[in-house]
Design an enzyme around this catalytic site. Structure first.
Site, PDB file in Angstrom:
ATOM      1  N   HIS A  47       0.830  -1.223   0.000  1.00 46.85           N
ATOM      2  CA  HIS A  47       0.000   0.000   0.000  1.00 46.85           C
ATOM      3  C   HIS A  47       0.858   1.265   0.000  1.00 46.85           C
ATOM      4  O   HIS A  47       0.427   2.309   0.484  1.00 46.85           O
ATOM      5  CB  HIS A  47      -0.959   0.028   1.203  1.00 46.85           C
ATOM      6  CG  HIS A  47      -1.677  -1.264   1.427  1.00 46.85           C
ATOM      7  ND1 HIS A  47      -2.898  -1.553   0.843  1.00 46.85           N
ATOM      8  CD2 HIS A  47      -1.338  -2.363   2.143  1.00 46.85           C
ATOM      9  CE1 HIS A  47      -3.275  -2.774   1.205  1.00 46.85           C
ATOM     10  NE2 HIS A  47      -2.336  -3.288   1.993  1.00 46.85           N
ATOM     11  N   SER A  65      14.425  22.145 -15.587  1.00 50.23           N
ATOM     12  CA  SER A  65      13.226  22.940 -15.825  1.00 50.23           C
ATOM     13  C   SER A  65      13.662  24.304 -16.342  1.00 50.23           C
ATOM     14  O   SER A  65      14.681  24.839 -15.917  1.00 50.23           O
ATOM     15  CB  SER A  65      12.454  23.094 -14.515  1.00 50.23           C
ATOM     16  OG  SER A  65      11.647  24.252 -14.563  1.00 50.23           O
ATOM     17  N   GLU A  86       9.766   8.725 -16.742  1.00 52.29           N
ATOM     18  CA  GLU A  86       8.402   9.249 -16.945  1.00 52.29           C
ATOM     19  C   GLU A  86       7.908   8.961 -18.361  1.00 52.29           C
ATOM     20  O   GLU A  86       6.761   8.577 -18.569  1.00 52.29           O
ATOM     21  CB  GLU A  86       8.377  10.765 -16.705  1.00 52.29           C
ATOM     22  CG  GLU A  86       8.468  11.156 -15.251  1.00 52.29           C
ATOM     23  CD  GLU A  86       8.550  12.669 -15.105  1.00 52.29           C
ATOM     24  OE1 GLU A  86       7.548  13.279 -14.722  1.00 52.29           O
ATOM     25  OE2 GLU A  86       9.633  13.239 -15.389  1.00 52.29           O
TER      26      GLU A  86
END
Ligand code: ARG
Length: 464
Positions: free
Chosen positions: A162, A283, A296
């Site tokens: 979990h 970025s 990603e």
């Protein structure tokens, strides 16, 4: 519409007007199926060789055809070949050029063959080569995982259920879980290869041909294990493409899951690993950012591969026997699935060996989460306490630890004994994370000793 000369020399005979220009573009596949040229030529050479063996072509005709096709392969590779949309697909472009080069003999190549068995053969040959290339990349990634697992066999991290800290595990053990996923993927890939490795050549349009062809011979020339059994099935079957995409979807699912973990682990909140700068990007606005773009993107690309699987399943679901033009739609999804899988495997195989484990951070995280609570319960069971009671005792100890902001191993003996008189000095040996993992010392367990044995078995399975 005025009567025009039929535009297509290969099948124009029964037509009284030229194909509508839009229809020509709409039905053409040459823009994407030219990728099959090498396999198309290889298949044609095998077909011509077989035709000469059974006496349908003379040896001279066969040799002329082979010389012409070889020249065409050179022209395509050097970029001088003129692909023509009016010639619809890769097959007719090559055949037309062959006839231009060697004259009437070029027109004999298509004897006892149809584009239907031709294209089915081409895709199988293409996919077989790609499967072999993909298999090499899979093994490269698996080897990288084993090398990293070996380096990190003793590195302790929290294991999760979990996504909550559950029990301590070794990082090597976690990496071996990824290895197992890939091992199943590889066995599915090789299974797919086995089933696709049959030759449809000779099925012709759908019913076979009246020429005395030797299908076993052309199959052998192309390295197929045998000729396909049924001509109708041969020209319509695309199961192999679907099976490949099913393999690809599951592989991408695994890479996506691994990517998700890499993304989480590189975050400041986890800080478990460092990816080398060359696999990350920055970025344009936030100077501090180092984004895990490669994992990603792999995670994102799993979506398109799933899409290709669904596209192919849907493509086939209502097709009556035998060949239908629908099948031309098999190529783009298949090609993209192949390209995506190859790129993602390459990214992973390059990236995995360059992962650095931040051991101190992993260890600190494992300590924070009461990861040895189960070990304390098991300890109490060994001292004669029933498991349910032990569970309750440990639950209260954890609540106390949370209030005191201390891990179980940081509580004093007196503090622990408030919850059970069965707790003695020897408890501290099992409350350490190292003790906890070392105790899981069985086949498939997380103990460093077991991880090393599992790595040795894995290496043997790869044939190292
Ligand atoms: N371009 C076609 C395909 O990809 C080749 C086979 C065409 N056969 C035909 N009967 N129109 O499926």
């Amino acid at each position: 519409m005025s009567k025009k000369t039929p535009s297509n020399q290969q099948w124009g005979g029964r037509f009284s007007e030229a194909t509508d220009e839009f229809v020509q573009r709409f039905t053409a596949s040459v823009n994407f199926d030219q990728r099959l040229y090498a396999h198309d030529i290889k298949g044609s050479i095998a077909h011509a060789t077989m035709l000469a063996k059974v006496g349908v072509l003379t040896d001279t005709e066969r040799d002329q055809i082979i010389t012409g096709l070889t020249q065409i392969a050179g022209e395509i590779e050097s970029g001088e070949f003129q692909w023509q949309i009016e010639l619809e697909d890769v097959h007719m472009n090559i055949e037309a050029r062959l006839t231009q080069l060697i004259g009437i003999t070029g027109k004999k190549l298509h004897t006892g063959r149809s584009r239907n068995d031709q294209v089915a053969t081409d895709i199988r040959l293409f996919l077989r080569d790609e499967i072999d290339a993909i298999d090499l990349e899979l093994v490269r990634l698996q080897t990288g995982l084993l090398d990293l697992a070996e380096r990190e066999a003793e590195t302790i991290m929290p294991g999760f259920t979990h996504l909550q800290t559950a029990q301590p595990v070794t990082f090597g053990h976690h990496l071996l879980a990824w290895f197992e996923m890939l091992k199943r993927d590889r066995s599915r890939l090789l299974d797919c290869r086995k089933r696709l490795n049959q030759s449809p050549l000779g099925a012709a349009a759908l019913a076979g041909t009246s020429y005395p062809i030797d299908r076993a011979y052309s199959a052998e020339l192309l390295g197929f294990s045998q000729a396909t059994e049924n001509s109708l099935d041969s020209v319509s079957d695309r199961d192999f493409a679907i099976e490949f995409c099913a393999f690809a979807s599951l592989l991408m699912t695994h890479l996506s899951r691994a990517s998700e973990e890499l993304v989480i682990w590189t975050s400041a909140q986890f800080d478990f690993i460092e990816l080398p700068d060359r696999f990350c990007t920055g970025s344009s606005i936030m100077p501090q950012k180092k984004n895990p773009d490669v994992p990603e993107l792999v995670r994102g690309k799993s979506g398109r591969v799933n899409g290709h699987l669904i596209a192919l399943l849907t493509l086939m679901k209502s097709q009556p026997l035998a060949y239908n033009k629908d099948n031309q739609e098999d190529k783009e999804p298949l090609f993209d699935a192949v390209d995506t899988v190859k790129d993602c495997l390459r990214a992973f195989a390059d990236m995995v060996p360059a992962i650095t484990a931040k051991k101190a951070s992993m260890l600190a995280a494992a300590k924070r989460g009461f990861a040895t609570a189960t070990d304390l319960a098991d300890y109490l069971v060994r001292k004669g306490v029933a498991f349910r009671d032990a569970h309750e005792i440990v639950g209260r100890s954890v609540a106390y630890g949370i209030a005191q902001q201390k891990d179980l191993a940081e509580l004093s003996l007196a503090e622990l004994q408030q919850f059970s008189s069965h707790i003695e000095e020897d408890v501290f040996a099992i409350l350490t994370l190292e003790g906890s993992v070392a105790l899981r010392d069985h086949w498939g367990g997380t103990a460093p000793k077991q991880v090393r044995q599992a790595i040795a078995r894995a290496r043997a399975s790869l044939g190292e």
